[in-house]
Design a protein around this motif. Structure first.
Motif, PDB file in Angstrom:
ATOM      1  N   GLN A 208       0.831  -1.199   0.000  1.00  0.00           N
ATOM      2  CA  GLN A 208       0.000   0.000   0.000  1.00  0.00           C
ATOM      3  C   GLN A 208       0.868   1.253   0.000  1.00  0.00           C
TER       4      GLN A 208
ATOM      5  N   GLU B 198       1.937   2.128  -3.196  1.00  0.00           N
ATOM      6  CA  GLU B 198       0.776   2.431  -4.030  1.00  0.00           C
ATOM      7  C   GLU B 198       0.520   1.371  -5.109  1.00  0.00           C
TER       8      GLU B 198
ATOM      9  N   ARG C 221      -4.616  -1.185  -2.823  1.00  0.00           N
ATOM     10  CA  ARG C 221      -5.376  -0.378  -1.871  1.00  0.00           C
ATOM     11  C   ARG C 221      -6.432  -1.257  -1.238  1.00  0.00           C
TER      12      ARG C 221
ATOM     13  N   SER D 270     -12.923  -1.064  -0.567  1.00  0.00           N
ATOM     14  CA  SER D 270     -13.873  -0.396   0.331  1.00  0.00           C
ATOM     15  C   SER D 270     -15.109  -1.237   0.631  1.00  0.00           C
TER      16      SER D 270
ATOM     17  N   TYR E 250      -7.949  -6.525  -0.623  1.00  0.00           N
ATOM     18  CA  TYR E 250      -7.185  -5.467  -1.286  1.00  0.00           C
ATOM     19  C   TYR E 250      -7.364  -5.611  -2.792  1.00  0.00           C
TER      20      TYR E 250
ATOM     21  N   THR F 207      -3.982  -1.360  -7.743  1.00  0.00           N
ATOM     22  CA  THR F 207      -4.164   0.024  -8.188  1.00  0.00           C
ATOM     23  C   THR F 207      -3.795   0.123  -9.669  1.00  0.00           C
TER      24      THR F 207
END
Length: 129
Positions: A48, A51, A54, A57, A63, A66
């Protein structure tokens, strides 16, 4: 130690790339023998910070890759990315040990190199789009 972390990042980044929806839960992280990794949360935190992934949500302890992580996978993987960064850092001109910024604070050489590498990497990514 750093080499081992980079190997784990490379392996798990590839797992993300091959996973359905480019997502993995902590239990899906693997070590070099492809066994579940005991320090999955630590590795996820490192990835993370870089990067590459992420937190998803909508799902707990899951995860997702990205855009940056996907780009690295599409352009040769983590080891290739590190080799490119290493080549770029060797081609940068030698600078002073520290530089002063307008407010009088000093920046150490590694911070300057990291900033330059990020700018160069962003330029490479933009040019490849």
């Amino acid at each position: 130690m750093i080499d081992q972390i980079n190997q784990l990042i490379a392996l798990n980044l590839q797992l993300f790339f091959n996973a359905v929806n480019k997502q993995l839960s902590l239990k899906d992280f693997r070590d070099s023998q492809r066994k579940p990794i005991t320090g999955a949360k630590i590795l996820a935190d490192i990835m993370q910070q870089k990067e590459l992934i992420r937190v998803n949500s909508s799902e707990t302890l899951t995860y997702e890759l990205t855009e940056f992580g996907l780009s690295i996978c599409l352009h040769g993987g983590w080891e290739t990315h590190l080799e490119k960064l290493n080549k770029i850092s060797h081609t940068l001109p030698k600078t002073e040990k520290t530089k002063t910024i307008p407010d009088g604070k000093k920046l150490e050489k590694p911070i300057l190199i990291a900033a330059a590498l990020l700018i160069l990497l962003a330029m490479v990514i933009i040019c490849s789009l």
